[in-house]
Design a protein around this motif. Sequence first.
Motif, mmCIF file in Angstrom:
data_model
loop_
_atom_site.group_PDB
_atom_site.id
_atom_site.type_symbol
_atom_site.label_atom_id
_atom_site.label_comp_id
_atom_site.label_asym_id
_atom_site.label_seq_id
_atom_site.Cartn_x
_atom_site.Cartn_y
_atom_site.Cartn_z
ATOM 1 N N PRO A 4 -0.136 -2.574 -8.016
ATOM 2 C CA PRO A 4 -0.580 -3.805 -7.338
ATOM 3 C C PRO A 4 -1.175 -3.552 -5.957
ATOM 4 N N TYR A 5 -1.376 -2.295 -5.580
ATOM 5 C CA TYR A 5 -1.984 -1.950 -4.293
ATOM 6 C C TYR A 5 -2.773 -0.665 -4.496
ATOM 7 N N GLN A 6 -3.892 -0.545 -3.798
ATOM 8 C CA GLN A 6 -4.718 0.644 -3.984
ATOM 9 C C GLN A 6 -4.099 1.860 -3.313
ATOM 10 N N THR A 7 -3.491 1.681 -2.132
ATOM 11 C CA THR A 7 -2.891 2.791 -1.410
ATOM 12 C C THR A 7 -1.380 2.597 -1.342
ATOM 13 N N LEU A 8 -0.638 3.620 -1.766
ATOM 14 C CA LEU A 8 0.818 3.642 -1.692
ATOM 15 C C LEU A 8 1.241 4.893 -0.944
ATOM 16 N N MET A 9 2.161 4.749 0.017
ATOM 17 C CA MET A 9 2.603 5.902 0.803
ATOM 18 C C MET A 9 4.036 6.278 0.450
ATOM 19 N N VAL A 10 4.273 7.580 0.310
ATOM 20 C CA VAL A 10 5.600 8.118 0.039
ATOM 21 C C VAL A 10 6.081 8.853 1.289
ATOM 22 N N GLN A 11 7.117 8.330 1.913
ATOM 23 C CA GLN A 11 7.706 8.972 3.084
ATOM 24 C C GLN A 11 9.109 9.452 2.744
ATOM 25 N N GLY A 12 9.667 10.327 3.589
ATOM 26 C CA GLY A 12 10.977 10.892 3.326
ATOM 27 C C GLY A 12 11.926 10.696 4.487
ATOM 28 N N THR A 13 13.212 10.662 4.190
ATOM 29 C CA THR A 13 14.198 10.548 5.262
ATOM 30 C C THR A 13 14.336 11.850 6.032
ATOM 31 N N THR A 14 13.941 12.965 5.410
ATOM 32 C CA THR A 14 14.008 14.288 6.032
ATOM 33 C C THR A 14 12.849 15.122 5.505
ATOM 34 N N SER A 15 12.617 16.259 6.132
ATOM 35 C CA SER A 15 11.716 17.244 5.544
ATOM 36 C C SER A 15 12.329 17.747 4.241
ATOM 37 N N GLU A 130 -9.393 4.570 -7.815
ATOM 38 C CA GLU A 130 -8.693 3.294 -7.971
ATOM 39 C C GLU A 130 -7.345 3.285 -7.264
ATOM 40 N N ALA A 131 -6.749 4.461 -7.104
ATOM 41 C CA ALA A 131 -5.435 4.559 -6.467
ATOM 42 C C ALA A 131 -5.394 5.775 -5.546
ATOM 43 N N ILE A 132 -4.750 5.618 -4.391
ATOM 44 C CA ILE A 132 -4.524 6.706 -3.442
ATOM 45 C C ILE A 132 -3.014 6.793 -3.228
ATOM 46 N N VAL A 133 -2.429 7.950 -3.521
ATOM 47 C CA VAL A 133 -1.000 8.159 -3.305
ATOM 48 C C VAL A 133 -0.849 9.088 -2.104
ATOM 49 N N VAL A 134 -0.231 8.567 -1.058
ATOM 50 C CA VAL A 134 -0.209 9.239 0.244
ATOM 51 C C VAL A 134 1.155 9.881 0.477
ATOM 52 N N GLU A 135 1.146 11.092 0.990
ATOM 53 C CA GLU A 135 2.378 11.790 1.354
ATOM 54 C C GLU A 135 2.553 11.797 2.865
ATOM 55 N N GLY A 136 3.694 11.339 3.328
ATOM 56 C CA GLY A 136 4.015 11.431 4.744
ATOM 57 C C GLY A 136 4.414 12.839 5.124
#
Length: 480
Positions: A4-15, A130-136
Amino acid sequence: MRLPYQTLMVQGTTSDAGKSTVVAALCRLLKRRGVTVAPFKPQNMALNSAVTADGGEIGRAQALQAQAAGIAPHTDMNPVLLKPSSDIGAQVVIHGKVRAEMNARDYHRYKTVAMGAVLESHARLTQQYEAIVVEGAGSPAEINLRDRDIANMGFAEAVDCPVVLVADIDRGGVFAHIVGTLACLSDSERARVIGFVINRFRGDIKLLEPGLEWLEAQTGKPVLAVLPYLHGLFLDAEDAVQAVQPERGAFRIVVPSLPRMSNHTDFDALRAHPDVDLQFVRAGQPVPPADLIILPGSKNTRGDLASLREHGWPERIARHLRYGGKVIGICGGFQMLGAAVCDPHGVEAAPGDSPGFGLLDMTTEMTREKRLVQVSGTCAFDDAMVAGYEIHMGISRGAALARPAFHIDGRPEGALSEDGQVLGTYLHGVFDTPQAARALLRWAGLDTTQELDLNALREASLDRLADAAAPLLEALLSRK
């Protein structure tokens, strides 16, 4: 069915919470559904990098994620790459090219410029996929880095994208990691976190459920998925190296773990080889007997040379050669094999010259221009194909180069000593080609019929990741 969104970001609590693998899994899952998808990491700090088809340099993890998405890696997928050369300084790579060497304070001021490059790349990708999956990077809870942040919430706020927060249960304290991270965020940042992923779980899920219920009640946000601990994955590491691994085959290879070692993924194929026992040796550890010693790449060749001297490696290598052992130097390790490494312009550190090991008749001068290219050719010592990539600053000259190790794109490359015991090359990924790996191991003394298909291992691991992460995608697709 699309997200339901073109860009989704994946972040982490730690490295090392599992951001890279979650992004790779989502890219593979979306590709399976026919969605055109690209990975993206605004800012990456890593010494493992890959050369793209457009002649640039990006983090190794983004190249793997591009493979998961079924597309060629491009510099827009990692517009800012930081390659540490010391504890307080790094080479800054923008859109695949070296921009400058900066200390931490200078780079912090430069972040406003870097953010421009990040947003340019993201905008180009949104026009193509169509989709961008972003890594923090690291964790959004690093309060000291929030000012001018481009790697985590600073980017998410700039492009107004939702965030999934990943936490590693295997290291313990997973609920505290999640709740503590949320407490460190601003109200607007906290609001864009749409849910959590508990990563690397092993055990009875029923025992975890009370904790999940507490977490959802405490935060008002859902646990989107609990992902299992997957053993035996074969994936390129972003940076950290596994220093010790179980013994495998009888052929023993030793690699010194340099303080500024780069592209240790060069050895992934050897570590997976059933006939090879490869060990990384850290400073101060005893050096086990070996059939082959490989000097790896380095982001600070003269600094790592000094470290090797301090810990007695010249004497160990000389003794190894006296007893008939073989030595390979890759990139910075190749430069170390010569008579001297000269850095008159201070490209990697303070200007100066350092004596090399003197095993090849050549000298190297560091240059400001970095060579970035994908190459292929043949072995000079065997009838075998080879492919790889070059990422180096410096030009080597000397009589040793008249005896090349490879013939690459119609030119000689690397060097092979007259006695046949020492081989040097600028090629990274030289063991990734099955024919070349077999030829090099045969040259070093292992006559094996085994050929390892590195790409097939990666593909199988990416598919395992995707299968395990399927519930996460279903949870994301079900959101309105």
